[in-house]
Write an enzyme that holds these catalytic residues in place. Structure first.
Site, PDB file in Angstrom:
ATOM      1  CE1 TYR A 160      11.092  -3.899  -3.010  1.00 55.62           C
ATOM      2  CE2 TYR A 160      13.220  -3.147  -2.180  1.00 55.62           C
ATOM      3  CZ  TYR A 160      12.477  -3.883  -3.091  1.00 55.62           C
ATOM      4  OH  TYR A 160      13.126  -4.605  -4.057  1.00 55.62           O
TER       5      TYR A 160
ATOM      6  CD  GLU B  78      10.593  -6.913  -4.890  1.00 53.84           C
ATOM      7  OE1 GLU B  78      11.264  -6.025  -5.442  1.00 53.84           O
ATOM      8  OE2 GLU B  78       9.601  -7.425  -5.406  1.00 53.84           O
TER       9      GLU B  78
END
Ligand code: GDP
Ligand code: MN
Length: 389
Positions: free
Chosen positions: A109, A196
């Site tokens: 991530y 993101e």
């Protein structure tokens, strides 16, 4: 302002961040040809909506043949995709992105945002890629590594440390450092408020690839990026919020049942608190601001009422620059044009309050008046309960 995954990937590519090759698709007739044009046998068919969690909702399919790709595209294009971010009504899929599949080794991530407490942009990385980062933050906060950076982007020393913390494959460490630094540079150059990549993957072919991308821009900086304005997709925006912004008003949709017309963000917050204190929830907030005319106030009131979840309306105005008589005139004008079939509580205070109150009284409209915020919230919550019985 949010954009689609494929648009974000196209922007990231300009910053030398590796993204899978892909094509935007709005016509099912193109799918087979696109499958043939893309390299390799595996493609991923992905719904393009402004919400995450598409995979779990059935909006992302890994396909191993042209037939599978056509089948997935038929199923996804036009579907009402429901994810934890769309709300129960879901969002209609109007376009797809079909890209080459990646031979994933590990999923990470990476997220960039502004940390208000630290007063700094921060990069967050985690080995828990592909998972909901809120869940990781709640259950395994130690698995999220955070690093501040300044106007030059993430520095090399910090980037190297993060790569060691992540235990990235030795041959991919320098690529991983590059991609983290480029993400922070892209974030700054594009005036993002959120960027993101979930998942950011390493592959068995020894690449580091941004497999997903969510990007949104600081609306106060949009004047610096006229080219980004073209990426706006109005189908993805709340139609009432859009209409309000066209009239210079700010409107926010919420989940409750009381429509609120207020002036100023502070009063909006206070109104929300007091409504909740009396056991109800706001359906929306419309901030008429300071410079609204009678016509804009009428428009604003009509917008608040147009939300079908509104079971009652609370007008809470503290007249300063915005005068109470203008509010009263706007409300009266709006109710003259559209039917008012829910209870309306009005609390006015401040400049020209007496004139405003008198206008409302003489209008003959079924308006419940209140002299302070607590009384107003109590009256509207009681009124909607009585209506419901
Ligand atoms: P989201 O659910 O909206 O966050 O959409 P993502 O783009 O993150 O896709 C969901 C999941 O699909 C990812 O977490 C991956 O596990 C998987 N996925 C996406 N692209 C590929 C790919 O090229 N190959 C493989 N094997 N899996 C993929
Ligand atoms: Mn994702």
């Amino acid at each position: 302002m949010k954009i689609h995954e494929f648009q974000a990937k196209q922007l990231l590519a300009k910053f030398n961040i590796t993204v899978p090759h892909g094509v935007e698709v709005t016509d099912l007739a193109d799918v087979r040809r696109i499958y043939d044009e893309l390299e390799g046998d595996i493609v991923v068919v992905k719904a393009q909506i402004h919400a995450g969690g598409r995979g779990k909702g059935g909006g992302v399919k890994v396909c191993k043949s042209a037939d599978e790709a056509v089948e997935a595209a038929e199923a996804i294009l036009g579907m009402q995709l429901i994810t934890h971010q769309t709300g129960p009504a879901g969002q209609k899929v109007r376009r797809l992105w079909i890209e080459e599949g990646s031979n994933i080794e590990r999923e990470f991530y990476a997220g960039v945002t502004v940390d208000r407490k630290k007063r700094s942009p921060v990069l967050m990385v985690s080995t828990e890629g592909g998972m909901d980062i809120e869940e990781v933050a709640a259950n395994n906060p130690e698995k999220i590594h955070r690093a501040k950076f300044d106007k030059d982007g993430l520095d090399g020393v910090t980037a190297n440390q993060l790569v060691l913390d992540m235990k990235v494959h030795p041959e991919l460490q320098s690529d991983f450092v590059d991609i983290m630094q480029r993400l922070t540079k892209a974030f700054l150059a594009l005036d993002c408020d959120m960027l993101e990549i979930n998942p950011l993957v390493t592959t068995h072919d020894l690449d580091v690839i941004a497999l997903d991308a969510k990007m949104s821009f600081d609306s106060n900086a949009m004047f610096r990026h006229p080219e980004l304005e073209e990426l706006r997709d109005i189908h993805e925006e709340d139609p009432r919020e859009l209409e309000a912004s066209g009239h210079g008003l700010s409107y926010i949709s919420l989940d409750g049942s009381i429509g609120c017309m207020v002036n100023g963000a502070g009063l909006a917050m206070a109104t929300m608190d007091v409504i909740k204190l009396h056991g109800a929830e706001p359906a929306n907030f419309l901030d008429v601001g300071g410079g609204a005319t009678k016509e804009t106030v009428a428009k604003a009131f009509a917008l608040v009422l147009s939300d079908p979840s509104v079971k009652g309306v609370l007008v809470n105005i503290f007249g300063g620059i915005m005068k109470c008589d203008v509010i009263a005139a706007g409300v009266i004008a709006a109710v003259g044009e559209i039917e008012l079939n829910v209870p309306l509580v009005v609390r006015l205070e401040g400049t020209n309050v007496e004139i405003g109150k008198k206008m409302l009284e003489e209008s003959g409209l079924p308006i419940i008046t209140a002299s302070d915020l607590d009384e107003a919230a109590m009256k509207i919550t009681t009124a909607i309960k009585t209506e419901a019985v």
